[in-house]
Motif scaffolding. Structure first.
Motif, PDB file in Angstrom:
ATOM      1  N   GLN A  94      34.049  52.174  29.674  1.00  8.57           N
ATOM      2  CA  GLN A  94      34.054  50.927  30.423  1.00  8.57           C
ATOM      3  C   GLN A  94      33.300  49.853  29.663  1.00  8.57           C
ATOM      4  O   GLN A  94      32.339  50.121  28.943  1.00  8.57           O
ATOM      5  N   LEU A  95      33.730  48.617  29.827  1.00  8.78           N
ATOM      6  CA  LEU A  95      33.055  47.477  29.233  1.00  8.78           C
ATOM      7  C   LEU A  95      31.956  46.983  30.172  1.00  8.78           C
ATOM      8  O   LEU A  95      32.175  46.867  31.371  1.00  8.78           O
ATOM      9  N   THR A  96      30.793  46.704  29.595  1.00 13.63           N
ATOM     10  CA  THR A  96      29.720  46.027  30.308  1.00 13.63           C
ATOM     11  C   THR A  96      29.659  44.607  29.778  1.00 13.63           C
ATOM     12  O   THR A  96      29.444  44.408  28.583  1.00 13.63           O
ATOM     13  N   PHE A  97      29.877  43.640  30.656  1.00 16.33           N
ATOM     14  CA  PHE A  97      29.988  42.243  30.249  1.00 16.33           C
ATOM     15  C   PHE A  97      28.671  41.493  30.438  1.00 16.33           C
ATOM     16  O   PHE A  97      27.888  41.798  31.349  1.00 16.33           O
ATOM     17  N   GLN A 128      30.753  34.679  37.128  1.00 17.03           N
ATOM     18  CA  GLN A 128      30.152  35.919  36.630  1.00 17.03           C
ATOM     19  C   GLN A 128      31.092  36.627  35.659  1.00 17.03           C
ATOM     20  O   GLN A 128      32.286  36.341  35.597  1.00 17.03           O
ATOM     21  N   GLY A 129      30.535  37.569  34.916  1.00 19.82           N
ATOM     22  CA  GLY A 129      31.365  38.410  34.078  1.00 19.82           C
ATOM     23  C   GLY A 129      32.034  39.493  34.902  1.00 19.82           C
ATOM     24  O   GLY A 129      31.566  39.833  35.992  1.00 19.82           O
ATOM     25  N   PRO A 130      33.132  40.033  34.404  1.00 13.93           N
ATOM     26  CA  PRO A 130      33.791  41.138  35.120  1.00 13.93           C
ATOM     27  C   PRO A 130      32.858  42.334  35.276  1.00 13.93           C
ATOM     28  O   PRO A 130      32.080  42.649  34.378  1.00 13.93           O
ATOM     29  N   GLU A 131      32.982  42.987  36.422  1.00 12.93           N
ATOM     30  CA  GLU A 131      32.197  44.193  36.692  1.00 12.93           C
ATOM     31  C   GLU A 131      33.137  45.379  36.862  1.00 12.93           C
ATOM     32  O   GLU A 131      34.123  45.299  37.594  1.00 12.93           O
ATOM     33  N   ALA A 182      41.415  59.719  37.714  1.00 14.05           N
ATOM     34  CA  ALA A 182      40.299  58.779  37.652  1.00 14.05           C
ATOM     35  C   ALA A 182      39.167  59.440  36.875  1.00 14.05           C
ATOM     36  O   ALA A 182      38.499  60.342  37.382  1.00 14.05           O
ATOM     37  N   ALA A 183      38.958  58.979  35.640  1.00 18.17           N
ATOM     38  CA  ALA A 183      37.925  59.568  34.791  1.00 18.17           C
ATOM     39  C   ALA A 183      36.530  59.089  35.168  1.00 18.17           C
ATOM     40  O   ALA A 183      35.540  59.783  34.917  1.00 18.17           O
ATOM     41  N   ASP A 184      36.450  57.911  35.759  1.00 18.25           N
ATOM     42  CA  ASP A 184      35.151  57.347  36.123  1.00 18.25           C
ATOM     43  C   ASP A 184      35.362  56.344  37.252  1.00 18.25           C
ATOM     44  O   ASP A 184      35.995  55.321  37.031  1.00 18.25           O
ATOM     45  N   ASP A 185      34.875  56.647  38.438  1.00 13.56           N
ATOM     46  CA  ASP A 185      34.989  55.723  39.565  1.00 13.56           C
ATOM     47  C   ASP A 185      33.621  55.257  40.040  1.00 13.56           C
ATOM     48  O   ASP A 185      33.457  54.843  41.185  1.00 13.56           O
ATOM     49  N   SER A 186      32.663  55.292  39.141  1.00 14.41           N
ATOM     50  CA  SER A 186      31.281  54.986  39.511  1.00 14.41           C
ATOM     51  C   SER A 186      31.065  53.534  39.905  1.00 14.41           C
ATOM     52  O   SER A 186      30.052  53.207  40.518  1.00 14.41           O
ATOM     53  N   GLY A 187      32.005  52.655  39.566  1.00 17.66           N
ATOM     54  CA  GLY A 187      31.838  51.245  39.893  1.00 17.66           C
ATOM     55  C   GLY A 187      32.390  50.840  41.245  1.00 17.66           C
ATOM     56  O   GLY A 187      32.159  49.720  41.708  1.00 17.66           O
ATOM     57  N   ASP A 189      33.295  53.332  50.025  1.00  9.78           N
ATOM     58  CA  ASP A 189      34.497  54.129  50.280  1.00  9.78           C
ATOM     59  C   ASP A 189      35.650  53.314  50.874  1.00  9.78           C
ATOM     60  O   ASP A 189      36.700  53.876  51.197  1.00  9.78           O
ATOM     61  N   ARG A 190      35.475  51.998  51.008  1.00 10.72           N
ATOM     62  CA  ARG A 190      36.622  51.187  51.423  1.00 10.72           C
ATOM     63  C   ARG A 190      37.573  50.929  50.258  1.00 10.72           C
ATOM     64  O   ARG A 190      38.704  50.508  50.455  1.00 10.72           O
ATOM     65  N   PHE A 191      37.065  51.158  49.053  1.00 11.90           N
ATOM     66  CA  PHE A 191      37.846  50.916  47.845  1.00 11.90           C
ATOM     67  C   PHE A 191      38.398  52.239  47.313  1.00 11.90           C
ATOM     68  O   PHE A 191      37.675  53.219  47.195  1.00 11.90           O
ATOM     69  N   PHE A 192      39.686  52.201  46.938  1.00 14.90           N
ATOM     70  CA  PHE A 192      40.320  53.395  46.405  1.00 14.90           C
ATOM     71  C   PHE A 192      41.404  52.959  45.433  1.00 14.90           C
ATOM     72  O   PHE A 192      42.016  51.908  45.619  1.00 14.90           O
TER      73      PHE A 192
END
Lengths: 111, 114
Positions: free
Chosen positions: A98-101, B41-44, B54-59, B63-66
């Motif tokens: 993942q990119l951290t911006f 802001q920058g993308p998060e 899904a290799a990484d869903d830490s962001g 639980d409303r987001f899927f």
């Protein structure tokens, strides 16, 4: 915790001048550092990127300078043009993919 | 297609409603990412797919987001019980997925929750 700090928040440069944007990172696991350019209503577009095994990379008017020991990198835009007016984001990534911006720099180049 | 395509470009929904945002990655790109960008802001990072999983869903903020990517190509980001704080531009990106290769972004979906 913000892992990539970007400055300045905004920058105004005269046409033909040099624009310089700076970023600092904290995570030493980062191994790829791209810069993105974003115009209003558009997604970010890759501009130039560098890996930490080199200290500088140049593509046309755009140059990245990289200081691994200081954990800093910067974007230099030579001969800035009004068409360069956009928001610029530095970013970093490592094995996590993942990119951290950074928070972005709004560049305005005056004609 | 030539680039990453996101639909719709804009979505206005009422608080509490369910929304789906679609992303068509570049053909052949195995890695797909969702990011959220708030104004100024920058993308998060939200979630990263490698193939169908899904290799990484830490962001994902809660639980409303899927998100799904059932066939390893098109992905859908799903938001349940939308809140005004969900208003943002949702960006999708894809890459070849071989190491830290360059990611190509779509134009984003601007979500407004009223």
């Amino acid at each position: 915790q913000q892992q990539v700090k970007q400055s300045p928040q905004s920058l105004i440069v005269q046409k033909g001048g040099i624009s310089i944007i700076n970023c600092a990172y904290e995570n030493t696991a980062f191994d790829y550092f791209p810069w993105y350019q974003q115009f209003p209503g558009k997604g970010p577009a890759l501009l130039i990127a560098i890996r930490p095994d080199v200290s500088e990379k140049k593509e046309g008017r755009f140059t990245i300078s990289f200081n691994k020991s200081a954990k800093q990198f910067s974007l230099h835009i030579m001969d800035s043009q009004p068409g360069d007016s956009a928001t610029y984001f530095c970013a970093a990534t490592g094995s996590a993919r993942q990119l951290t911006f950074g928070s972005g720099t709004q560049l305005t180049v005056l004609p | 297609g030539a680039g990453v395509s996101q639909t719709p470009s804009n979505k206005v929904t009422e608080k509490g409603k369910y929304v789906e945002l679609r992303c068509d990655p570049i053909s052949g790109h195995t890695a797909l990412y969702w990011y959220r960008q708030s104004l100024g802001q920058g993308p998060e990072f939200l979630i990263y797919f490698q193939g169908t999983g899904a290799a990484d869903d830490s962001g994902l903020p809660n639980d409303r987001f899927f998100a799904v990517r059932p066939e390893g190509s098109v992905s859908t980001l799903k938001i349940q019980r939308t809140e005004r704080g969900d208003s943002a531009v949702y960006l999708c990106a894809s890459s070849l997925g071989t190491g830290a290769s360059e990611a190509f972004f779509g134009q984003g979906t601007r979500l407004t929750v009223v």
